[in-house]
Design a protein around this motif. Structure first.
Motif, PDB file in Angstrom:
ATOM      1  N   ASP A   1      53.699  28.916   2.546  1.00 16.06           N
ATOM      2  CA  ASP A   1      53.247  27.888   1.616  1.00 16.06           C
ATOM      3  C   ASP A   1      51.723  27.789   1.601  1.00 16.06           C
ATOM      4  N   ALA A   2      51.124  27.904   2.800  1.00 12.64           N
ATOM      5  CA  ALA A   2      49.658  27.868   2.875  1.00 12.64           C
ATOM      6  C   ALA A   2      49.078  29.059   2.108  1.00 12.64           C
TER       7      ALA A   2
ATOM      8  N   LYS B   1      58.532  31.723  16.506  1.00 13.66           N
ATOM      9  CA  LYS B   1      59.805  31.264  17.069  1.00 13.66           C
ATOM     10  C   LYS B   1      60.731  30.659  16.028  1.00 13.66           C
ATOM     11  N   GLU B   2      60.140  29.966  15.065  1.00  8.94           N
ATOM     12  CA  GLU B   2      60.976  29.189  14.144  1.00  8.94           C
ATOM     13  C   GLU B   2      60.704  29.555  12.695  1.00  8.94           C
ATOM     14  N   ASP B   3      61.743  29.436  11.886  1.00  3.78           N
ATOM     15  CA  ASP B   3      61.595  29.698  10.448  1.00  3.78           C
ATOM     16  C   ASP B   3      60.492  28.823   9.850  1.00  3.78           C
ATOM     17  N   MET B   4      60.453  27.558  10.311  1.00  4.40           N
ATOM     18  CA  MET B   4      59.509  26.605   9.738  1.00  4.40           C
ATOM     19  C   MET B   4      58.063  27.082   9.889  1.00  4.40           C
ATOM     20  N   GLU B   5      57.833  27.781  10.990  1.00  2.33           N
ATOM     21  CA  GLU B   5      56.497  28.309  11.265  1.00  2.33           C
ATOM     22  C   GLU B   5      56.046  29.219  10.117  1.00  2.33           C
TER      23      GLU B   5
ATOM     24  N   ASN C   1      64.216  30.533  -2.240  1.00  5.21           N
ATOM     25  CA  ASN C   1      65.270  29.642  -2.751  1.00  5.21           C
ATOM     26  C   ASN C   1      64.697  28.277  -3.114  1.00  5.21           C
ATOM     27  N   ALA C   2      63.816  27.769  -2.241  1.00  6.37           N
ATOM     28  CA  ALA C   2      63.267  26.434  -2.475  1.00  6.37           C
ATOM     29  C   ALA C   2      62.488  26.378  -3.780  1.00  6.37           C
TER      30      ALA C   2
ATOM     31  N   LEU D   1      57.605  29.469   7.109  1.00  4.40           N
ATOM     32  CA  LEU D   1      57.714  28.765   5.844  1.00  4.40           C
ATOM     33  C   LEU D   1      56.385  28.055   5.545  1.00  4.40           C
ATOM     34  N   TYR D   2      55.827  27.459   6.594  1.00  2.49           N
ATOM     35  CA  TYR D   2      54.555  26.747   6.470  1.00  2.49           C
ATOM     36  C   TYR D   2      53.435  27.730   6.133  1.00  2.49           C
TER      37      TYR D   2
ATOM     38  N   ARG E   1      50.597  33.598  16.633  1.00  3.33           N
ATOM     39  CA  ARG E   1      51.583  32.654  17.152  1.00  3.33           C
ATOM     40  C   ARG E   1      52.869  33.420  17.452  1.00  3.33           C
TER      41      ARG E   1
ATOM     42  N   ASN F   1      64.342  31.338   2.417  1.00  5.34           N
ATOM     43  CA  ASN F   1      64.330  29.879   2.229  1.00  5.34           C
ATOM     44  C   ASN F   1      63.248  29.476   1.244  1.00  5.34           C
TER      45      ASN F   1
ATOM     46  N   ARG G   1      64.270  35.176   7.072  1.00  7.48           N
ATOM     47  CA  ARG G   1      64.984  33.910   6.811  1.00  7.48           C
ATOM     48  C   ARG G   1      64.046  32.915   6.120  1.00  7.48           C
TER      49      ARG G   1
END
Lengths: 364, 356
Positions: B278-279, B268-272, B318-319, B274-275, B265, B315, B311
């Motif tokens: 977590d997986a 592009k995004e931190d969330m990508e 920290n979370a 982060l997910y 992929r 995150n 980043r």
């Protein structure tokens, strides 16, 4: 966990999500197609779901499914402020970092980075709902403040809520430039009470987006200022026994051209919120839907807008039944167009209003 | 000895250069026809002879989650910029749909290709490569034609018209996927050359975490990459230490065992990320002890991908209240690294196999 966070879901949660009735077979077939797999629509949905949840999925898959299931938090409208200042980009960067420190001290998360020449302040906070299904337990709230350098000013975009309004005020007050050198303005028609001009703002706004044609106005919300209640009563009142109609909403097709709306205009109502769709000025265009409003319908301040997604052209004259969300770049593209056109229309309406006022004073 | 036909040449090339690394195997004769089991429905109206279906080659592997062998009745096709269109694709896919419907019913086909008689599934595979290496068309665009600069959009392939039977699947391996597979192949070769990945095929395998609805039945490391894994956003390889022996037979360890993750992929995004983190944590892979290497293969990956990943990692830490030293390299502290790798050479095959 210190802060609740969006977390990845299991194959079971994905399976359960895909089995819900809101996910149509067409959705699932398209998800397979994106993975290069062709399946029959006659395959039972359960089998397709079971098969799909064996794939690793990512954040975007999760968001797409959650969105169809109506499980993503409602997106907030965006509002823009225009800052004229002697401060430069570096000063904004420093001011944003001061904000970051205070956000982190409050146990939320904040990152600042440059995207080309723009400064992005990315703030994440979440809320947890154990009573909901796994797909929806954690509502992630992630919002960005974008600081964009334009020709003669800076544009700051933010979600239209009080918390972020406060953040933007903090950034501006942290700028090194003297307060007298910094002027913040936004889109509003506060000083214009003429209901026809207020409606005109919206009519010109939906019609005047460069390179796009107005396709339909589906919802128009009008408000009548000439009633006897105070502004506060009107904003707070849900009483059914209030005898006068203050707010009306019309839904349908080409609502702007309807006789019903014209008659409301004649009775002093003006538009404060609108939902409309645009299509590209091309053959086989995609169709984009938006909503815009003045959140303070009485003072006509707090102008904000939001994309409601788009219908992708499928081919053979057909469109996808379900809307897709705009990606970041496309969303920014429209925000830039909206900011430009809203500013221009606001200026021209002010000029027109001043003309009207002058004419009236001459007549006196 | 008879000379190989073009289909056999291409099939061997794919098998050797592409699928071996992913632990796919080839079985049975290539470039064969088998008897149609549904003459009434499948035979063209004007055709006088008995109708047959083609099988260019059959690939197979054992799916660790399904615990059954998946056979791909494969149709090999090539194209260049000018010789591909909706009608040809629709005809090709429709023919493949009929082929697998009959392969499932055909004793002839099964005798030739099935090894494990008990538990198997037959699927269709359209393997389509670009023999002039010039077309960059994404196959999805044939199903959802993009907007042209001017004029009308092209017509779309209609999946409903292909006649795929209930529960059947046809997979498409197109140039984009071939490039991804070649990129992984080439990268692993480089890692082996620099002793950062074991040389022996038995020392690595594709990883299938234990999920809720799907458990991997195979305990050994040497598992194949399923087509589902290859077309997922990322795939995980589990590998042993890299060890060599000197002249005296002494063991030398060059690299730790761990996980190699190919990420397809854009980042592009931190969330990508982060997910993803977590997986990986849920799969009990990301735990600070396992060595994890993420290799980003997507050609459109963002230049600042490392910053985006860092980043996300911060995150995430920290979370979850995971301690780390801000002044030191956070990736080292969590035993994880990320690198973009160049998209490798295209699948070079000038052999043309027509759609007709």
């Amino acid at each position: 966990m210190k802060n609740n966070y969006l977390y990845s879901v299991t194959d079971k949660a994905l399976f359960d999500g895909l089995n819900q009735h809101k996910i149509t077979t067409n959705h699932t077939v398209d998800m397979f197609l994106k993975r290069g797999v062709l399946v029959s629509k006659n395959t039972p949905k359960k089998n397709l779901a079971k098969s799909f949840c064996r794939y690793h999925h990512d954040y975007y898959d999760h968001q797409n499914i959650a969105e169809v299931l109506g499980m993503t938090p409602r997106k907030e409208k965006t509002t823009s402020s225009f800052i004229k200042t002697s401060s430069d980009s570096d000063d904004f960067w420093d001011a944003a970092n001061e904000l970051k420190t205070s956000i982190i001290n409050n146990n939320d998360q904040c990152n600042i980075y440059m995207d080309s020449d723009d400064i992005i302040v990315d703030i994440t906070y979440s809320s947890l709902h154990y009573e909901k299904s796994e797909f929806n337990q954690i509502v992630k709230k992630n919002a960005k403040i974008e600081i964009i350098k334009s020709e003669d000013s800076f544009i700051i975009r933010r979600p239209d809520n009080e918390q972020f309004e406060g953040y933007v005020d903090d950034i501006i007050s942290s700028l090194v430039a003297p307060k007298s050198d910094t002027e913040k303005s936004d889109i509003n028609l506060f000083s214009i009470s003429d209901s026809k001009l207020r409606s005109k703002f919206f009519i010109q706004f939906v019609e005047g987006v460069q390179n796009y044609k107005l396709r339909n106005v589906s919802d128009v919300f009008v408000y009548n200022p000439d009633c006897q209640f105070s502004a506060e009563e009107i904003m707070n009142s849900d009483d059914d026994d209030v005898p006068e109609i203050r707010k009306v909403s019309l839904k349908g097709k080409s609502v702007l051209d309807s006789q019903e709306l014209k008659s409301l205009f004649d009775r002093g109502f003006y538009i404060w919120k609108i939902r409309w769709s645009l299509e590209e000025d091309l053959a086989d265009p995609d169709i984009f839907e938006f909503e815009a409003q003045f959140s303070d319908m009485i003072n006509f301040t707090g102008f904000s807008y939001i994309s409601k997604g788009y219908w992708k052209y499928k081919g053979n004259g057909e469109y996808n039944k379900n809307k897709s969300q705009l990606d970041q770049d496309k969303n920014s593209h429209f925000l830039t167009l909206f900011e430009k056109s809203a500013l221009e229309i606001m200026k021209s309406i002010h000029t027109e209003y001043e003309g009207v006022v002058e004419d009236e004073s001459c007549e006196e | 000895m008879a000379e190989n036909g073009p289909i056999e040449d291409v099939a061997k090339k794919i098998s050797d250069e592409l699928f071996t690394r992913f632990k796919w195997r080839r079985n049975g004769p290539m470039d064969q026809d088998f008897l149609c089991e549904k003459q009434e429905q499948h035979k063209p109206a004007k055709k006088m002879q008995i109708h047959t279906h083609p099988t260019d080659v059959v690939f197979y592997y054992k799916d660790p989650y399904l615990n059954k062998t998946i056979y791909f009745n494969t149709d090999l096709k090539s194209y260049n910029k000018s010789n591909i269109n909706r009608t040809k694709i629709e005809a090709g896919l429709s023919s493949l749909a009929k082929s697998i419907a009959c392969a499932k019913r055909s004793p002839d086909w099964q005798e030739k290709y099935i090894i494990d008689n008990n538990n198997y599934e037959i699927r269709g595979l359209l393997f389509v490569y670009n023999h002039d290496n010039e077309s960059t068309k994404d196959f999805y665009e044939f199903f959802y034609p993009p907007k042209p600069q001017s004029g009308r959009r092209a017509s779309a392939v209609k999946v409903d018209r292909l006649g795929i039977e209930k529960n059947d699947q046809i997979h498409i391996i197109e140039p984009k996927v071939i490039d991804y597979m070649i990129t992984i192949n080439t990268d692993i070769e480089h890692l082996i050359a620099s002793k950062k990945f074991p040389d022996d095929d038995d020392d690595y395998g594709f990883h299938y975490p234990q999920l809720t609805l799907h458990k991997s039945s195979e305990k050994h490391l040497n598992k194949p990459a399923t087509i589902e894994l290859i077309t997922s956003p990322y795939l995980i390889i589990k590998h042993n230490e890299t060890i060599t022996y000197n002249k005296n037979g002494d063991e030398q360890k060059h690299y730790d065992k761990g996980f190699l993750i190919y990420y397809n992929r854009e980042g592009k995004e931190d969330m990508e990320f982060l997910y993803l983190l977590d997986a990986l944590s849920n799969f009990q892979i990301f735990d600070g002890d396992n060595k994890i290497r993420i290799r980003v293969t997507n050609r459109n990956n963002v230049p600042a991908i490392k910053s985006v990943f860092i980043r996300a990692l911060k995150n995430y830490a920290n979370a979850w209240g995971l301690a780390y030293d801000e002044d030191k390299d956070i990736m080292k502290q969590f035993n994880i690294e990320i690198n973009s790798i160049n998209t490798a050479k295209k699948f070079v095959c000038t052999q043309e196999i027509t759609w007709d």
